[in-house]
Design a protein around this motif. Structure first.
Motif, PDB file in Angstrom:
ATOM      1  N   GLN A  57      18.550  18.533  23.191  1.00 43.51           N
ATOM      2  CA  GLN A  57      19.686  19.096  22.459  1.00 43.51           C
ATOM      3  C   GLN A  57      20.935  18.233  22.672  1.00 43.51           C
ATOM      4  N   LEU A  76      16.880  18.082  16.362  1.00 44.56           N
ATOM      5  CA  LEU A  76      17.040  19.537  16.305  1.00 44.56           C
ATOM      6  C   LEU A  76      15.919  20.182  15.505  1.00 44.56           C
ATOM      7  N   ASP A  86      14.436  29.871  18.621  1.00 41.36           N
ATOM      8  CA  ASP A  86      15.698  29.158  18.799  1.00 41.36           C
ATOM      9  C   ASP A  86      16.610  29.812  19.827  1.00 41.36           C
ATOM     10  N   GLN A  88      18.101  28.386  22.065  1.00 40.73           N
ATOM     11  CA  GLN A  88      19.224  27.494  22.328  1.00 40.73           C
ATOM     12  C   GLN A  88      20.331  27.585  21.276  1.00 40.73           C
ATOM     13  N   ASN A  90      20.156  26.141  18.266  1.00 40.71           N
ATOM     14  CA  ASN A  90      20.240  24.866  17.562  1.00 40.71           C
ATOM     15  C   ASN A  90      20.441  25.031  16.061  1.00 40.71           C
TER      16      ASN A  90
END
Length: 222
Positions: A57, A76, A86, A88, A90
């Protein structure tokens, strides 16, 4: 994670990128190809994958800042394939990056992959994509009015970016001014890259404000 921490502390963007790249490579060596093959689709559920995902990332963000935008998007996109839920977040950077690059088909697929998302990123990206495809009119205007209902603070920052604070808020709540600050800072380039989008946003925002003002004026008193 050590590479990620060193990269975050690096003052030189090129040095930060090299550290993120080293972190990604270290993660690939530690996990091995079998882990990628067996666990793609629920990668985040394995604690040992998370340092690798954080490094990748960070690498994507570093590449984007340095102008290697197709490579940033590829990273990504790959992270979302490894972890479609997801964890995170992103998707928020990716939707704006795709809009900047003009890949409206990929924007549509990404938006459709998270149908229950109702953040400013999703609502305003949906509106912007409709404007890009259809121009100002009922469909795009309706999408932007919905976005305004979800977070009415966004246009104030898109149209007057000098209001954006130098330091990003560390947290935000859905519909809050902090969310508007974060979204506008991320999305301003995408809106500027779309001819007429900011003027359209201002016009729809003004009409919505006028309707609200008239509705308030008609309320009975007492």
């Amino acid at each position: 994670d050590a590479y990620v921490l060193l990269a975050a502390a690096a003052r030189d963007p090129a040095a930060a990128r090299r550290l993120y790249e080293a972190g990604v490579q270290a993660g690939e060596r530690a996990l091995g190809p079998e882990t990628f093959a067996r666990h793609a689709g629920h990668f985040w559920a394995l604690l040992e994958t998370r340092p690798y995902m954080r490094a990748r990332q960070g690498l994507a963000e570093a590449l984007w800042r340095q102008g290697e935008r197709a490579a940033a998007v590829a990273h990504l996109t790959a992270l979302l394939a490894l972890n479609p839920h997801d964890n995170q977040g992103n998707r928020y950077a990716l939707v704006n990056w795709l809009l900047v690059l003009g890949d409206d088909a990929a924007v549509g697929r990404l938006l459709a992959a998270f149908p229950d998302e109702w953040s400013a990123w999703w609502a305003y990206s949906t509106a912007l994509r409709r404007f890009r495809g259809l121009g100002a009119g009922p469909a795009a205007d309706a999408a932007l009015r919905r976005a305004l209902r979800l977070n009415p603070h966004v246009p104030g920052y898109l149209l007057a970016p000098e209001r954006l604070p130098r330091q990003r808020p560390p947290f935000y709540a859905i519909g809050s001014e902090d969310e508007a600050v974060l979204y506008a800072a991320d999305a301003l380039e995408a809106w500027r890259a779309t001819p007429g989008a900011l003027a359209w946003c201002e016009a729809v925002w003004a009409r919505a404000a006028a309707r609200t003002s008239r509705a308030v004026g008609r309320r009975p008193r007492g």
